[in-house]
Write a protein that holds these residues in place. Sequence first.
Motif, PDB file in Angstrom:
ATOM      1  N   GLY A  78      -4.840  14.224  -3.760  1.00 52.81           N
ATOM      2  CA  GLY A  78      -5.113  14.320  -2.322  1.00 52.81           C
ATOM      3  C   GLY A  78      -6.331  13.504  -1.909  1.00 52.81           C
ATOM      4  N   ALA A  79      -7.385  13.568  -2.722  1.00 59.42           N
ATOM      5  CA  ALA A  79      -8.600  12.806  -2.415  1.00 59.42           C
ATOM      6  C   ALA A  79      -8.334  11.304  -2.488  1.00 59.42           C
ATOM      7  N   LEU A  80      -7.563  10.874  -3.480  1.00 60.69           N
ATOM      8  CA  LEU A  80      -7.230   9.444  -3.587  1.00 60.69           C
ATOM      9  C   LEU A  80      -6.399   8.971  -2.401  1.00 60.69           C
ATOM     10  N   LEU A  81      -5.422   9.772  -1.998  1.00 60.09           N
ATOM     11  CA  LEU A  81      -4.600   9.377  -0.854  1.00 60.09           C
ATOM     12  C   LEU A  81      -5.430   9.328   0.433  1.00 60.09           C
ATOM     13  N   LEU A  82      -6.320  10.302   0.616  1.00 59.27           N
ATOM     14  CA  LEU A  82      -7.210  10.267   1.784  1.00 59.27           C
ATOM     15  C   LEU A  82      -8.138   9.059   1.737  1.00 59.27           C
ATOM     16  N   LEU A  83      -8.664   8.759   0.542  1.00 65.92           N
ATOM     17  CA  LEU A  83      -9.546   7.605   0.390  1.00 65.92           C
ATOM     18  C   LEU A  83      -8.817   6.317   0.763  1.00 65.92           C
ATOM     19  N   LEU A 104       1.710   6.669  -6.764  1.00 64.22           N
ATOM     20  CA  LEU A 104       0.636   7.613  -7.074  1.00 64.22           C
ATOM     21  C   LEU A 104       1.115   9.046  -6.888  1.00 64.22           C
ATOM     22  N   THR A 105       1.807   9.309  -5.799  1.00 61.13           N
ATOM     23  CA  THR A 105       2.310  10.656  -5.532  1.00 61.13           C
ATOM     24  C   THR A 105       3.328  11.090  -6.574  1.00 61.13           C
ATOM     25  N   ALA A 106       4.230  10.188  -6.958  1.00 67.51           N
ATOM     26  CA  ALA A 106       5.223  10.516  -7.979  1.00 67.51           C
ATOM     27  C   ALA A 106       4.560  10.797  -9.330  1.00 67.51           C
ATOM     28  N   THR A 107       3.564  10.005  -9.675  1.00 65.61           N
ATOM     29  CA  THR A 107       2.844  10.216 -10.926  1.00 65.61           C
ATOM     30  C   THR A 107       2.104  11.548 -10.913  1.00 65.61           C
ATOM     31  N   CYS A 108       1.472  11.856  -9.796  1.00 68.95           N
ATOM     32  CA  CYS A 108       0.757  13.130  -9.671  1.00 68.95           C
ATOM     33  C   CYS A 108       1.718  14.312  -9.702  1.00 68.95           C
ATOM     34  N   GLY A 163       0.820  -1.216   0.000  1.00 64.31           N
ATOM     35  CA  GLY A 163       0.000   0.000   0.000  1.00 64.31           C
ATOM     36  C   GLY A 163       0.851   1.262   0.000  1.00 64.31           C
ATOM     37  N   ARG A 164       1.922   1.251   0.809  1.00 64.71           N
ATOM     38  CA  ARG A 164       2.822   2.406   0.840  1.00 64.71           C
ATOM     39  C   ARG A 164       3.515   2.596  -0.500  1.00 64.71           C
ATOM     40  N   ALA A 165       3.921   1.499  -1.123  1.00 63.12           N
ATOM     41  CA  ALA A 165       4.569   1.591  -2.434  1.00 63.12           C
ATOM     42  C   ALA A 165       3.591   2.163  -3.470  1.00 63.12           C
ATOM     43  N   GLY A 166       2.343   1.742  -3.408  1.00 62.54           N
ATOM     44  CA  GLY A 166       1.335   2.283  -4.313  1.00 62.54           C
ATOM     45  C   GLY A 166       1.109   3.768  -4.089  1.00 62.54           C
ATOM     46  N   ALA A 167       1.079   4.182  -2.815  1.00 61.50           N
ATOM     47  CA  ALA A 167       0.882   5.596  -2.500  1.00 61.50           C
ATOM     48  C   ALA A 167       2.066   6.431  -2.986  1.00 61.50           C
ATOM     49  N   VAL A 168       3.267   5.900  -2.849  1.00 65.96           N
ATOM     50  CA  VAL A 168       4.457   6.611  -3.344  1.00 65.96           C
ATOM     51  C   VAL A 168       4.406   6.730  -4.857  1.00 65.96           C
ATOM     52  N   VAL A 188      -3.571  21.718 -13.081  1.00 66.38           N
ATOM     53  CA  VAL A 188      -2.757  21.608 -11.862  1.00 66.38           C
ATOM     54  C   VAL A 188      -3.673  21.409 -10.655  1.00 66.38           C
ATOM     55  N   ALA A 189      -4.718  22.218 -10.561  1.00 67.87           N
ATOM     56  CA  ALA A 189      -5.652  22.094  -9.446  1.00 67.87           C
ATOM     57  C   ALA A 189      -6.346  20.739  -9.471  1.00 67.87           C
ATOM     58  N   PHE A 190      -6.755  20.287 -10.654  1.00 68.41           N
ATOM     59  CA  PHE A 190      -7.426  18.993 -10.773  1.00 68.41           C
ATOM     60  C   PHE A 190      -6.518  17.864 -10.284  1.00 68.41           C
ATOM     61  N   VAL A 191      -5.273  17.877 -10.711  1.00 74.08           N
ATOM     62  CA  VAL A 191      -4.340  16.805 -10.326  1.00 74.08           C
ATOM     63  C   VAL A 191      -4.082  16.836  -8.819  1.00 74.08           C
ATOM     64  N   ILE A 192      -3.875  18.004  -8.276  1.00 71.62           N
ATOM     65  CA  ILE A 192      -3.579  18.105  -6.848  1.00 71.62           C
ATOM     66  C   ILE A 192      -4.768  17.650  -6.001  1.00 71.62           C
ATOM     67  N   VAL A 193      -5.966  18.125  -6.343  1.00 72.61           N
ATOM     68  CA  VAL A 193      -7.154  17.751  -5.568  1.00 72.61           C
ATOM     69  C   VAL A 193      -7.458  16.268  -5.721  1.00 72.61           C
ATOM     70  N   SER A 194      -7.375  15.742  -6.940  1.00 74.34           N
ATOM     71  CA  SER A 194      -7.680  14.320  -7.132  1.00 74.34           C
ATOM     72  C   SER A 194      -6.640  13.427  -6.456  1.00 74.34           C
TER      73      SER A 194
END
Length: 139
Positions: A54-59, A26-30, A19-24, A46-52
């Motif tokens: 952040g929402a995915l990581l929170l989810l 995802l963050t690198a891709t974003c 899960g941590r590897a996936g989050a890393v 830029v706003a779309f990518v940042i908000v989406s």
Amino acid sequence: MEQQRVAGVEEDAAGGGLGRAGAVLLTATCAAATYRAAAAGDVASVAFVIVSCGALLLLLRFLREYELLAAPPEAAVRREGLRRRVWALCTLLTAMFAWKVAGVMPWPVAAAGVWAAAAVTSAGGFVLLFRQQQRRRRL
């Protein structure tokens, strides 16, 4: 019993690492997408990518917390709160991606296809997360 508990901890550690590897990833891709959009001067992207992102990581965080939360009755209030957050984030992400997809479609297709599918998805998620739980409690 001890072997089951140890096996569960090993599975949890392996799942947590994945899960941590996936989050890393995802963050690198974003971050790369944000950089490209910023270099092109596209503030909306830029706003779309940042908000989406952040929402995915929170989810992912809330889903993991819900999964690991104990089942006793005292955890029921916490589980309900997590369930609400998960539904809100899923609805947010559905609306954001529907907005992006609908922007490149002709308006009849966007209204009948994209937005209708987004509304049905959010309503279905609500029913499954909240109404089904109430029915199970009554039984």
